[in-house]
Design a protein around this motif. Structure first.
Motif, PDB file in Angstrom:
ATOM      1  N   PHE A 199      -6.311  10.942  -6.447  1.00  0.00           N
ATOM      2  CA  PHE A 199      -5.806   9.715  -5.833  1.00  0.00           C
ATOM      3  C   PHE A 199      -6.735   8.554  -6.164  1.00  0.00           C
ATOM      4  O   PHE A 199      -7.935   8.624  -5.890  1.00  0.00           O
ATOM      5  N   PRO A 200      -6.209   7.482  -6.736  1.00  0.00           N
ATOM      6  CA  PRO A 200      -7.046   6.310  -7.018  1.00  0.00           C
ATOM      7  C   PRO A 200      -7.412   5.573  -5.739  1.00  0.00           C
ATOM      8  O   PRO A 200      -6.837   5.811  -4.678  1.00  0.00           O
ATOM      9  N   ALA A 201      -8.378   4.690  -5.854  1.00  0.00           N
ATOM     10  CA  ALA A 201      -8.761   3.865  -4.708  1.00  0.00           C
ATOM     11  C   ALA A 201      -7.570   3.013  -4.272  1.00  0.00           C
ATOM     12  O   ALA A 201      -6.796   2.534  -5.107  1.00  0.00           O
ATOM     13  N   GLY A 202      -7.423   2.844  -2.961  1.00  0.00           N
ATOM     14  CA  GLY A 202      -6.351   1.997  -2.446  1.00  0.00           C
ATOM     15  C   GLY A 202      -5.132   2.750  -1.966  1.00  0.00           C
ATOM     16  O   GLY A 202      -4.165   2.138  -1.521  1.00  0.00           O
TER      17      GLY A 202
ATOM     18  N   CYS B 168       0.834  -1.205   0.000  1.00  0.00           N
ATOM     19  CA  CYS B 168       0.000   0.000   0.000  1.00  0.00           C
ATOM     20  C   CYS B 168       0.871   1.259   0.000  1.00  0.00           C
ATOM     21  O   CYS B 168       1.730   1.411   0.879  1.00  0.00           O
ATOM     22  N   PRO B 169       0.674   2.154  -0.963  1.00  0.00           N
ATOM     23  CA  PRO B 169       1.424   3.412  -0.939  1.00  0.00           C
ATOM     24  C   PRO B 169       0.849   4.360   0.117  1.00  0.00           C
ATOM     25  O   PRO B 169      -0.366   4.526   0.207  1.00  0.00           O
TER      26      PRO B 169
ATOM     27  N   HIS C  73      -7.742   6.674   4.096  1.00  0.00           N
ATOM     28  CA  HIS C  73      -7.513   5.967   2.838  1.00  0.00           C
ATOM     29  C   HIS C  73      -8.635   6.295   1.856  1.00  0.00           C
ATOM     30  O   HIS C  73      -9.712   6.768   2.236  1.00  0.00           O
ATOM     31  N   THR C  74      -8.359   6.076   0.583  1.00  0.00           N
ATOM     32  CA  THR C  74      -9.344   6.298  -0.462  1.00  0.00           C
ATOM     33  C   THR C  74      -9.967   4.963  -0.844  1.00  0.00           C
ATOM     34  O   THR C  74      -9.250   4.015  -1.170  1.00  0.00           O
ATOM     35  N   TYR C  75     -11.277   4.890  -0.775  1.00  0.00           N
ATOM     36  CA  TYR C  75     -11.940   3.655  -1.193  1.00  0.00           C
ATOM     37  C   TYR C  75     -12.474   3.784  -2.625  1.00  0.00           C
ATOM     38  O   TYR C  75     -12.956   2.826  -3.221  1.00  0.00           O
ATOM     39  N   LYS C  76     -12.373   5.008  -3.170  1.00  0.00           N
ATOM     40  CA  LYS C  76     -12.698   5.258  -4.579  1.00  0.00           C
ATOM     41  C   LYS C  76     -11.811   6.406  -5.049  1.00  0.00           C
ATOM     42  O   LYS C  76     -11.135   7.044  -4.241  1.00  0.00           O
ATOM     43  N   GLU C  77     -11.774   6.657  -6.334  1.00  0.00           N
ATOM     44  CA  GLU C  77     -10.950   7.743  -6.854  1.00  0.00           C
ATOM     45  C   GLU C  77     -11.413   9.072  -6.273  1.00  0.00           C
ATOM     46  O   GLU C  77     -12.601   9.385  -6.285  1.00  0.00           O
ATOM     47  N   MET C  78     -10.458   9.848  -5.726  1.00  0.00           N
ATOM     48  CA  MET C  78     -10.793  11.101  -5.060  1.00  0.00           C
ATOM     49  C   MET C  78      -9.895  12.225  -5.543  1.00  0.00           C
ATOM     50  O   MET C  78      -8.688  12.047  -5.689  1.00  0.00           O
TER      51      MET C  78
END
Length: 526
Positions: free
Chosen positions: A415-418, A108-109, A403-408
């Motif tokens: 930031f992409p999900a993950g 995880c980044p 954390h992002t659970y979807k693209e934000m």
């Protein structure tokens, strides 16, 4: 015969399909997704280390932190390279003008957010945008409660809990705070030798004191009655912290290692103890015998009222299991925050005796030798400035994770999900860019006109978090700490013991690695 053949063939096919699915899922988690995330971050000019299968930078982080912990510091507040060496290294190597370097925590980044405006955007999000990083199954053995929840569940828990921490309820608890302070001061006075001097580790003292406070204010019981929960939660904190420093492998908690077994034993025992307390309180409520002047009583009263107001809704109130988790959170957050704040305050005032004298003079002007009142505590300007500056230099929690659970979209970045977003509380608190060249010096004067003036209205000071999820017990912790410090300053002066080693480090909170040995001198009232 033919049926048996087809049955064996089907079983083999299912086994192969399951193996392929497990293999593909592992490859996606450990290789394909990290590489996609890496490309998307770097395409936006966000710089960081290259991903290395499967641990990322975990081994290097462990080495950096381990090396830092082997070396104590000189007496100063320049503590970053010891407390968060991996963060200072990432910022130095990859920070650049965008101040958003990243490193790899396993696959995880983690992007370090150093821009106060971006920090504000992240912490302003109520829910549905930037979520708290979900606890691992091992982490959930320590505590869940409102601290860990998201969405409607967080809204419900926060709404039910808030009334228990209302300022008027806090005033009701002042006698309990005072009783705990009496016991602390009386015990210390018994330790004084004929010259009025004694050497003591205030870290362990304040752990016991804050556990006493949380036991009485949460459950109306003394520290001795609540001691077992405190000791178990303290042990669990260390066990969970050890697991948090490593990559969590799904299913690992089911392997019967010694530490896994102990974590589960503690979880079951704490839950059983708290369930017994809650059931006793429920029985007392039914019989009209229960008091509602402690946190458990206030929580159960609020829970009952919430259920009655929304009796047409399912799941309107907290279950017994929910209340157990909130009680565990009372113990963990309430005990840890105050004990570390008081400990670092005593160390810092020992390092800066001029500020200790100023604080004592203010205390004696407001209270003399009388016990503090709630209204009097609110008039202590110098003491408040000192606490803010201690919280700036030694925040209980050194980072916040989302954390992002979807693209934000966040500022100029997408930031992409993950992706994990790391808000480095301690780096922002020590930043010369925002606080000036004296950022790593103890200067309570910077808070003379309040927090907004000191921060120039930027989000660079958030020791209790910020936004909708700001710590609900902030006023509780500060009131408890102020009362304890007032009582100490009335009776004692403090200096560092020759045996003290300056070695701040983190076990979930920022603590003194080798204790906090000080010399207390009993003062004689004028």
């Amino acid at each position: 015969m033919e049926f048996g053949y087809w049955l064996a063939f089907a079983a083999t096919a299912v086994t192969l399909a399951a193996a392929v699915w497990v293999g593909w899922s592992a490859a996606e988690w450990l290789w394909f997704q990290p590489r996609r995330l890496e490309r998307k971050l770097m395409a936006q000019g966000i710089r960081g280390s290259r991903y290395r299968l499967p641990y990322g930078d975990l081994k290097e982080i462990r080495n950096l932190v381990g090396e830092a912990r082997r070396k104590p510091l000189p007496l100063s507040h320049s503590i970053l390279d010891r407390v968060v060496p991996h963060l200072t290294r990432a910022v130095d190597l990859y920070g650049g003008k965008n101040k958003t370097p990243f490193f790899w925590f396993g696959p995880c980044p983690r992007v370090i957010i150093m821009d106060p405006e971006l920090v504000k955007d992240i912490l302003s999000s109520k829910f549905g945008h930037f979520e708290k990083l979900r606890s691992t199954p091992i982490g959930r053995l320590l505590t869940l409660g409102v601290l860990a929840y998201e969405g409607e569940k967080w809204v419900k828990h926060r709404r039910i809990i808030n009334p228990a921490f209302h300022i008027e309820k806090l005033k009701m608890m002042m006698p309990l705070f005072s009783a705990c302070c009496d016991e602390l001061i009386n015990r210390w006075e018994e330790l004084v030798d004929s010259s009025g001097v004694f050497d003591i580790d205030v870290w362990s003292e304040f752990q016991n004191f804050s556990a006493d406070v949380i036991s009485r204010t949460a459950f109306g019981s003394s520290y001795k009655e609540g001691r077992r929960i405190f000791e178990l939660q303290k042990e669990q904190t260390e066990l969970v912290a050890q697991a948090a420093r490593n990559l969590y492998i799904p299913g690992f908690r089911f392997i019967p290692t010694q530490k896994n077994r102990r974590r589960n034993e503690i979880y079951r025992e704490v839950a059983a103890l708290l369930k017994s307390m809650i059931e006793q309180r429920e029985h007392a409520i039914k019989n009209g015998e229960a008091k509602t002047d402690d946190l458990l009583g206030l929580l159960m009263e609020s829970n009952k009222r919430h259920a009655q107001e929304r009796d047409h809704l399912q799941d309107a109130s907290l279950t017994t299991e929910d209340v157990i988790e909130e009680c565990k959170l009372f113990y963990f957050a309430g005990q840890e925050t105050t004990s570390v704040l008081l400990t670092w305050t005593m160390i810092v005032l020992s390092m800066h005796p001029n500020w200790q004298d100023q604080a004592r003079n203010e205390v004696l002007q407001v209270f003399g030798q009388s016990k503090p009142t709630f209204e009097g505590l609110s008039r202590l300007k110098i003491v408040t400035m000192i606490f803010y500056e201690v919280l700036r230099l030694y925040p209980p929690g050194v980072i916040i994770l989302r954390h992002t659970y979807k693209e934000m979209k966040l500022g100029e970045f997408t930031f992409p999900a993950g992706v994990q977003l790391l808000l480095p509380t301690i780096l922002l608190h020590h930043s010369r860019e925002f606080w000036g060249e004296d950022a790593e010096e103890f200067n309570p004067e910077r808070f003379f006109e309040g927090i907004l003036k000191a921060t120039k209205n930027q989000l660079i000071f958030f020791p209790f978090g910020w936004g909708p999820r700001i710590c609900v017990g902030q006023s509780f912790a500060l009131t408890e700490a102020k009362m304890a410090l007032v009582r100490i300053l009335q009776r004692f002066s403090v200096e560092l013991s020759p045996s003290y080693t300056h070695a701040p480090y983190t076990i979930l909170t920022l603590q003194p690695q080798h204790g906090a040995q000080v010399i207390l001198h009993k003062l004689h009232p004028l």
